[in-house]
Motif scaffolding. Sequence first.
Motif, PDB file in Angstrom:
ATOM      1  N   GLY A 146     -92.818  -1.896  55.817  1.00 45.91           N
ATOM      2  CA  GLY A 146     -93.264  -0.501  55.720  1.00 45.91           C
ATOM      3  C   GLY A 146     -92.545   0.289  54.627  1.00 45.91           C
ATOM      4  N   PRO A 147     -91.211   0.328  54.648  1.00 42.31           N
ATOM      5  CA  PRO A 147     -90.474   1.123  53.648  1.00 42.31           C
ATOM      6  C   PRO A 147     -90.695   0.623  52.213  1.00 42.31           C
ATOM      7  N   PHE A 148     -91.067  -0.647  52.096  1.00 39.40           N
ATOM      8  CA  PHE A 148     -91.267  -1.248  50.785  1.00 39.40           C
ATOM      9  C   PHE A 148     -92.438  -0.597  50.030  1.00 39.40           C
ATOM     10  N   ARG A 149     -93.336   0.003  50.784  1.00 38.78           N
ATOM     11  CA  ARG A 149     -94.501   0.691  50.191  1.00 38.78           C
ATOM     12  C   ARG A 149     -94.075   1.777  49.218  1.00 38.78           C
ATOM     13  N   MET A 150     -93.041   2.510  49.614  1.00 41.29           N
ATOM     14  CA  MET A 150     -92.526   3.588  48.747  1.00 41.29           C
ATOM     15  C   MET A 150     -91.970   2.999  47.462  1.00 41.29           C
ATOM     16  N   LYS A 151     -91.343   1.848  47.618  1.00 43.93           N
ATOM     17  CA  LYS A 151     -90.766   1.170  46.447  1.00 43.93           C
ATOM     18  C   LYS A 151     -91.886   0.751  45.485  1.00 43.93           C
ATOM     19  N   LEU A 152     -92.967   0.217  46.037  1.00 39.06           N
ATOM     20  CA  LEU A 152     -94.096  -0.204  45.193  1.00 39.06           C
ATOM     21  C   LEU A 152     -94.641   0.997  44.413  1.00 39.06           C
ATOM     22  N   GLU A 153     -94.709   2.133  45.107  1.00 38.22           N
ATOM     23  CA  GLU A 153     -95.214   3.333  44.436  1.00 38.22           C
ATOM     24  C   GLU A 153     -94.250   3.818  43.367  1.00 38.22           C
ATOM     25  N   GLU A 154     -92.954   3.687  43.648  1.00 41.47           N
ATOM     26  CA  GLU A 154     -91.937   4.059  42.652  1.00 41.47           C
ATOM     27  C   GLU A 154     -92.075   3.192  41.385  1.00 41.47           C
ATOM     28  N   VAL A 155     -92.372   1.916  41.602  1.00 36.43           N
ATOM     29  CA  VAL A 155     -92.550   0.991  40.473  1.00 36.43           C
ATOM     30  C   VAL A 155     -93.811   1.337  39.670  1.00 36.43           C
ATOM     31  N   GLY A 156     -94.718   2.075  40.326  1.00 37.06           N
ATOM     32  CA  GLY A 156     -95.945   2.481  39.623  1.00 37.06           C
ATOM     33  C   GLY A 156     -97.130   1.615  39.982  1.00 37.06           C
ATOM     34  N   ILE A 157     -96.993   0.859  41.089  1.00 34.63           N
ATOM     35  CA  ILE A 157     -98.106   0.015  41.514  1.00 34.63           C
ATOM     36  C   ILE A 157     -99.022   0.843  42.421  1.00 34.63           C
ATOM     37  N   LYS A 158    -100.260   0.972  41.981  1.00 32.88           N
ATOM     38  CA  LYS A 158    -101.206   1.842  42.689  1.00 32.88           C
ATOM     39  C   LYS A 158    -101.921   1.074  43.795  1.00 32.88           C
ATOM     40  N   GLU A 159    -102.318   1.798  44.830  1.00 30.56           N
ATOM     41  CA  GLU A 159    -103.132   1.186  45.877  1.00 30.56           C
ATOM     42  C   GLU A 159    -104.504   0.861  45.282  1.00 30.56           C
ATOM     43  N   VAL A 160    -104.947  -0.390  45.414  1.00 35.18           N
ATOM     44  CA  VAL A 160    -106.279  -0.730  44.890  1.00 35.18           C
ATOM     45  C   VAL A 160    -107.350  -0.383  45.926  1.00 35.18           C
ATOM     46  N   GLU A 161    -106.972  -0.408  47.198  1.00 36.41           N
ATOM     47  CA  GLU A 161    -107.760   0.164  48.289  1.00 36.41           C
ATOM     48  C   GLU A 161    -106.743   0.558  49.364  1.00 36.41           C
ATOM     49  N   PRO A 162    -107.157   1.336  50.381  1.00 39.65           N
ATOM     50  CA  PRO A 162    -106.133   1.811  51.321  1.00 39.65           C
ATOM     51  C   PRO A 162    -105.285   0.676  51.912  1.00 39.65           C
ATOM     52  N   GLY A 163    -103.982   0.797  51.749  1.00 34.30           N
ATOM     53  CA  GLY A 163    -103.057  -0.196  52.307  1.00 34.30           C
ATOM     54  C   GLY A 163    -102.911  -1.474  51.505  1.00 34.30           C
ATOM     55  N   VAL A 164    -103.548  -1.533  50.325  1.00 31.06           N
ATOM     56  CA  VAL A 164    -103.494  -2.763  49.526  1.00 31.06           C
ATOM     57  C   VAL A 164    -102.938  -2.481  48.128  1.00 31.06           C
ATOM     58  N   TYR A 165    -101.880  -3.204  47.774  1.00 28.37           N
ATOM     59  CA  TYR A 165    -101.253  -3.062  46.451  1.00 28.37           C
ATOM     60  C   TYR A 165    -101.344  -4.412  45.747  1.00 28.37           C
ATOM     61  N   ASP A 166    -101.746  -4.380  44.484  1.00 24.50           N
ATOM     62  CA  ASP A 166    -101.897  -5.624  43.724  1.00 24.50           C
ATOM     63  C   ASP A 166    -100.968  -5.555  42.521  1.00 24.50           C
ATOM     64  N   THR A 167    -100.006  -6.463  42.451  1.00 24.55           N
ATOM     65  CA  THR A 167     -99.003  -6.397  41.369  1.00 24.55           C
ATOM     66  C   THR A 167     -99.343  -7.330  40.200  1.00 24.55           C
ATOM     67  N   ARG A 168    -100.556  -7.902  40.210  1.00 25.01           N
ATOM     68  CA  ARG A 168    -100.856  -8.904  39.170  1.00 25.01           C
ATOM     69  C   ARG A 168    -101.172  -8.301  37.803  1.00 25.01           C
ATOM     70  N   ASP A 169    -100.829  -9.066  36.783  1.00 29.58           N
ATOM     71  CA  ASP A 169    -101.167  -8.727  35.403  1.00 29.58           C
ATOM     72  C   ASP A 169    -102.184  -9.790  34.964  1.00 29.58           C
ATOM     73  N   TRP A 170    -103.454  -9.403  34.961  1.00 24.94           N
ATOM     74  CA  TRP A 170    -104.519 -10.389  34.698  1.00 24.94           C
ATOM     75  C   TRP A 170    -104.440 -10.952  33.285  1.00 24.94           C
ATOM     76  N   ASP A 171    -103.983 -10.139  32.335  1.00 32.85           N
ATOM     77  CA  ASP A 171    -103.856 -10.650  30.962  1.00 32.85           C
ATOM     78  C   ASP A 171    -102.825 -11.779  30.899  1.00 32.85           C
ATOM     79  N   GLU A 172    -101.742 -11.596  31.674  1.00 35.37           N
ATOM     80  CA  GLU A 172    -100.698 -12.628  31.704  1.00 35.37           C
ATOM     81  C   GLU A 172    -101.271 -13.938  32.278  1.00 35.37           C
ATOM     82  N   ILE A 173    -102.077 -13.807  33.322  1.00 35.52           N
ATOM     83  CA  ILE A 173    -102.676 -14.988  33.971  1.00 35.52           C
ATOM     84  C   ILE A 173    -103.628 -15.696  32.998  1.00 35.52           C
ATOM     85  N   ARG A 174    -104.429 -14.899  32.290  1.00 39.63           N
ATOM     86  CA  ARG A 174    -105.390 -15.497  31.337  1.00 39.63           C
ATOM     87  C   ARG A 174    -104.650 -16.167  30.171  1.00 39.63           C
TER      88      ARG A 174
END
Length: 187
Positions: A146-174
């Motif tokens: 639960g508390p980690f959510r605030m950390k994700l937001e601090e890092v600048g990772i946006k919710e892609v839908e409610p309760g879901v955070y995606d940290t992937r960099d698709w360009d890096e994967i490609r």
Amino acid sequence: MRVLIAYCTRYGATASTSEEIAKVLREEGFDVRVANTKKEKIRSISEYDLVIVGAGLQMFRWCKESEKFLNKFQEDLRAIRTAIFVSSGAIAVMDYDGQTEEMEDHWQKHLVDKAEMYSIDPIALGRFGGIWDYDKMNFVFRRTMGPFRMKLEEVGIKEVEPGVYDTRDWDEIRKWTKDLAQKVKGY
Ligand SMILES: Cc1cc2nc3c(=O)[nH]c(=O)nc-3n(C[C@H](O)[C@H](O)[C@H](O)COP(=O)(O)O)c2cc1C
């Protein structure tokens, strides 16, 4: 050239990352099969020219069917070009916090040591971002993380839908996939 991507996922990141890798490889002319090792029983891998094994991480561990896959096919994998990648939701935060040593340990433990454990010599290792899906977590994990959510937001990772955070960099994967394709074609 035939490629097998064998993956294991809990929250879905390794599945969609595998599909993206498959898409890029198909564009590069490869014949690709994507297999979810939790759902499909793979009997043989001898027909493949390249095998990519993907695993989601949770609580410092690989999703277990990918580990079983390495164990089962370790002898074949010594003779087939092999690449290994992991999905890690934690790495974006470690990077943000400047935890360089921890990131190196993480790479060593989840990729280098894992290949060594089964005496496999991969032509590529990859570590990509992951998904934090608070709806899919069980009660205990949701509370712990639960508390980690605030950390994700601090890092600048946006919710892609409610309760879901995606940290992937698709360009890096490609890019990783294109480099891998070049390596295989150049053999
Ligand atoms: C309870 C929990 C524990 C986690 N532990 C780790 C971890 O030890 N190391 C890590 O890099 N990521 C960890 N993560 C983030 C996952 O790597 C991320 O959710 C990733 O998307 C998992 O792959 P999957 O979606 O294919 O299952 C954890 C996530 C949860 C929900």
